[in-house]
Each structure stands twice: as structure tokens, then as C-alpha cells.
Design an enzyme around this catalytic site. Structure first.
Site, PDB file in Angstrom:
ATOM      1  N   ASP A   1       0.809  -1.218   0.000  1.00  0.00           N
ATOM      2  CA  ASP A   1       0.000   0.000   0.000  1.00  0.00           C
ATOM      3  C   ASP A   1       0.840   1.265   0.000  1.00  0.00           C
ATOM      4  O   ASP A   1       2.061   1.222   0.210  1.00  0.00           O
ATOM      5  CB  ASP A   1      -0.961   0.006   1.209  1.00  0.00           C
TER       6      ASP A   1
ATOM      7  N   ASP B   1      -8.016  -2.883  13.939  1.00  0.00           N
ATOM      8  CA  ASP B   1      -9.380  -3.167  13.471  1.00  0.00           C
ATOM      9  C   ASP B   1      -9.404  -4.368  12.517  1.00  0.00           C
ATOM     10  O   ASP B   1     -10.412  -4.649  11.887  1.00  0.00           O
ATOM     11  CB  ASP B   1      -9.975  -1.921  12.788  1.00  0.00           C
TER      12      ASP B   1
ATOM     13  N   HIS C   1      -7.426  -4.690   9.832  1.00  0.00           N
ATOM     14  CA  HIS C   1      -7.073  -4.422   8.430  1.00  0.00           C
ATOM     15  C   HIS C   1      -5.773  -5.114   8.053  1.00  0.00           C
ATOM     16  O   HIS C   1      -4.885  -5.302   8.889  1.00  0.00           O
ATOM     17  CB  HIS C   1      -7.046  -2.914   8.112  1.00  0.00           C
TER      18      HIS C   1
ATOM     19  N   GLU D   1      -9.757  -1.960   4.887  1.00  0.00           N
ATOM     20  CA  GLU D   1     -10.434  -1.617   6.134  1.00  0.00           C
ATOM     21  C   GLU D   1     -11.740  -2.417   6.283  1.00  0.00           C
ATOM     22  O   GLU D   1     -12.286  -2.907   5.291  1.00  0.00           O
ATOM     23  CB  GLU D   1     -10.769  -0.123   6.129  1.00  0.00           C
TER      24      GLU D   1
HETATM   25  C1  F6R Z   1       1.382  -1.506   6.103  1.00  0.00           C
HETATM   26  C2  F6R Z   1       0.170  -2.270   6.218  1.00  0.00           C
HETATM   27  C3  F6R Z   1      -0.681  -2.225   7.454  1.00  0.00           C
HETATM   28  C4  F6R Z   1       0.106  -2.538   8.730  1.00  0.00           C
HETATM   29  C5  F6R Z   1      -0.808  -2.437   9.940  1.00  0.00           C
HETATM   30  C6  F6R Z   1      -0.056  -2.696  11.226  1.00  0.00           C
HETATM   31  O1  F6R Z   1       1.970  -1.686   4.824  1.00  0.00           O
HETATM   32  O2  F6R Z   1      -0.150  -2.923   5.301  1.00  0.00           O
HETATM   33  O3  F6R Z   1      -1.717  -3.158   7.316  1.00  0.00           O
HETATM   34  O4  F6R Z   1       0.657  -3.815   8.629  1.00  0.00           O
HETATM   35  O5  F6R Z   1      -1.393  -1.173   9.994  1.00  0.00           O
HETATM   36  O6  F6R Z   1       0.841  -1.656  11.432  1.00  0.00           O
HETATM   37  P1  F6R Z   1       1.963  -1.726  12.579  1.00  0.00           P
HETATM   38  O7  F6R Z   1       2.934  -2.763  12.164  1.00  0.00           O
HETATM   39  O8  F6R Z   1       2.583  -0.353  12.569  1.00  0.00           O
HETATM   40  O9  F6R Z   1       1.246  -2.059  13.836  1.00  0.00           O
END
Ligand code: F6R
Length: 236
Positions: A67, A136, A138, A143
Site C-alpha cells: 500500500d 481493526d 485491516h 479496512e
Molecule cells: C502496512 C500495512 C498495514 C500494517 C498495519 C499494522 O503496509 O499494510 O496493514 O501492517 O497497519 O501496522 P503496525 O505494524 O505499525 O502495527
């Protein structure tokens, strides 16, 4: 599904790096699906160390990231392209031309999504997809929603995600509110998936995702249908 629990972030990172490095050793021209965020940083650091020791060669690897924020170009320090270059790519011998991150500044973002999926298809799909997980549920920036979105698409980030990501920005106002993310098809078609998570606050969402009903309200729950997924969770 293999669910491995370890007692430290460091162990989680080393085990994840072991799996990624085994993938690259067995298939030197692997297509790696990569993630940003705080969770994978330790695994990237470990892989850099092994690269420096001469244990892994990334010269034939291709990478596709999950992303990117809409409106941030690769020179912006908050962009995911910048994150990948600084935390990983600049320290290993991967060919930068073979590293792909969705272009959050594309004029035609829908077209960018289509082209990204087509590109992944032409690469033969993803060999190993590394994932983190949001509070959440994701994955990438898919989302919670009424349905799973299949293709790479633009998404309005939920307030909780914007809040969670504010720690990387000077203030919450600066967090982009939209992102472009790989959809569920490219993720689910990955030959192998490795999801890593750390911290007690991720336990509940992991339980819901992997032991509860499969629902787009918890996007990661779709991973229960994947045939080769490993989850490594460190409580601390
Ligand atoms: C980032 C991504 C997100 C993160 C998620 C957890 O490329 O795809 O899904 O993996 O937001 O983020 P952290 O590791 O910062 O808790």
C-alpha cells in the site's frame, strides 16, 4: 494455519526473517509481497544483517508492497516508498527497478490499481506475502467494510487507522486520509502468507481474525481460507 507464539519482538523478527530468507534461498527470483509499519522493521533489520554477512542474495528478487498513502510521492519521508527504501532496500542488493509500491500520486488512481494487479499477475503472483495487522483487523489498508474488495483500490482510512498511524507524523492532521492498497485477490493468491504481530493489544484482533467468523468486518479473517499461512505473534 500455523500459529506460533513467541515471547519477544526480537524472536518474532528473527523467525520472520528466517522464513523470508529461506524463501529467497530456495527461490532466488522470488516475488516478495512486503509491508510497512512498525512490526516488520525488526525482520528487515535482521535480513540486512544476514545480507551483510553474505548469507542472502536479493539480486534476483522482485518486491511488491501492499500500500501507499494517496498524495505522498516517494521523496516524502512519510511515504511507504521512502520507508521501504530507508528501512530495507538501500541496505541490500535488490535492484530498485524491481521494487514496486503503488503510486499514491497517480493522476488516475483507479488505473494505477488495475495496472498494479496486472503487474503482479504478470510476475506470476506473489511467492511470499508478509503482512502486519491493524487493530481493526485491516491487512494492507483493506479496512472493515460490508464486503471484501478484490482488486487494488483507493480506500478512505478509518478514523482508528488514522489515529494509530499518527505516531509517525507530527500531528494527526498530517496523516493522509486516503490510501491505495492491494486488494484481497493478490493477497489471497500469494503462495505463502506470513503474518506478524506484536504486543498485547493485538491479541484480541488476532483471536477474532483467526478463530472467529470470516467476515469483511474483520478483513484479516479471510486469511483463514488461505492454504499456507503462518502467524507469528509476540506478546511483548
Ligand atoms: C502496512 C500495512 C498495514 C500494517 C498495519 C499494522 O503496509 O499494510 O496493514 O501492517 O497497519 O501496522 P503496525 O505494524 O505499525 O502495527
Amino acid at each position: 494455519m500455523k500459529f506460533i507464539t513467541v515471547d519477544s519482538y526480537d524472536k518474532m523478527s528473527r523467525q520472520a526473517a528466517n522464513i523470508i530468507s529461506a524463501q529467497v534461498i530456495i527461490k532466488p527470483d522470488s516475488v516478495l509481497g512486503l509491508a510497512t509499519g512498525s512490526t516488520p522493521i525488526g525482520a528487515y533489520k535482521q535480513l540486512i544483517k544476514w545480507y551483510e554477512k553474505g548469507d542472502i542474495d536479493f539480486s534476483r528478487v522482485t518486491s511488491v508492497n501492499l500500500d501507499e498513502y494517496v498524495g505522498l510521492d516517494g521523496h516524502d519521508e512519510q511515504s511507504y516508498r521512502y520507508f521501504m527504501n530507508k528501512n530495507f532496500f538501500e541496505h541490500i542488493n535488490i535492484d530498485l527497478d524491481n521494487t514496486y509500491v503503488p503510486n499514491g500520486c497517480a493522476v488516475d488512481l483507479q488505473g494505477e490499481g488495475k495496472a498494479y494487479d496486472e503487474h503482479i499477475r504478470q510476475l506470476g503472483g506473489i511467492d511470499l506475502q508478509l503482512l502486519g495487522i491493524g487493530h481493526d483487523g485491516h491487512i494492507g489498508f483493506n479496512e472493515p467494510d460490508d464486503y471484501f474488495i478484490k482488486s487494488t483500490h483507493v480506500v478512505d482510512l478509518h478514523e482508528s487507522t488514522v489515529k494509530a498511524n499518527a505516531r509517525f507524523f507530527a500531528s494527526e492532521d498530517e496523516v493522509p486520509k486516503r490510501a491505495i492498497t492491494m486488494g484481497m485477490v493478490s493477497i489471497m493468491q500469494a503462495k505463502k502468507i506470513l503474518l506478524i504481530a506484536s504486543g498485547k493489544e493485538k491479541r484480541e484482533i488476532l483471536e477474532k481474525s483467526f478463530y472467529g467468523p470470516i467476515t469483511p468486518r474483520i478483513p484479516a479473517s479471510i486469511l483463514q481460507l488461505h492454504h499456507d499461512i503462518t502467524v507469528i505473534y509476540s506478546e511483548n
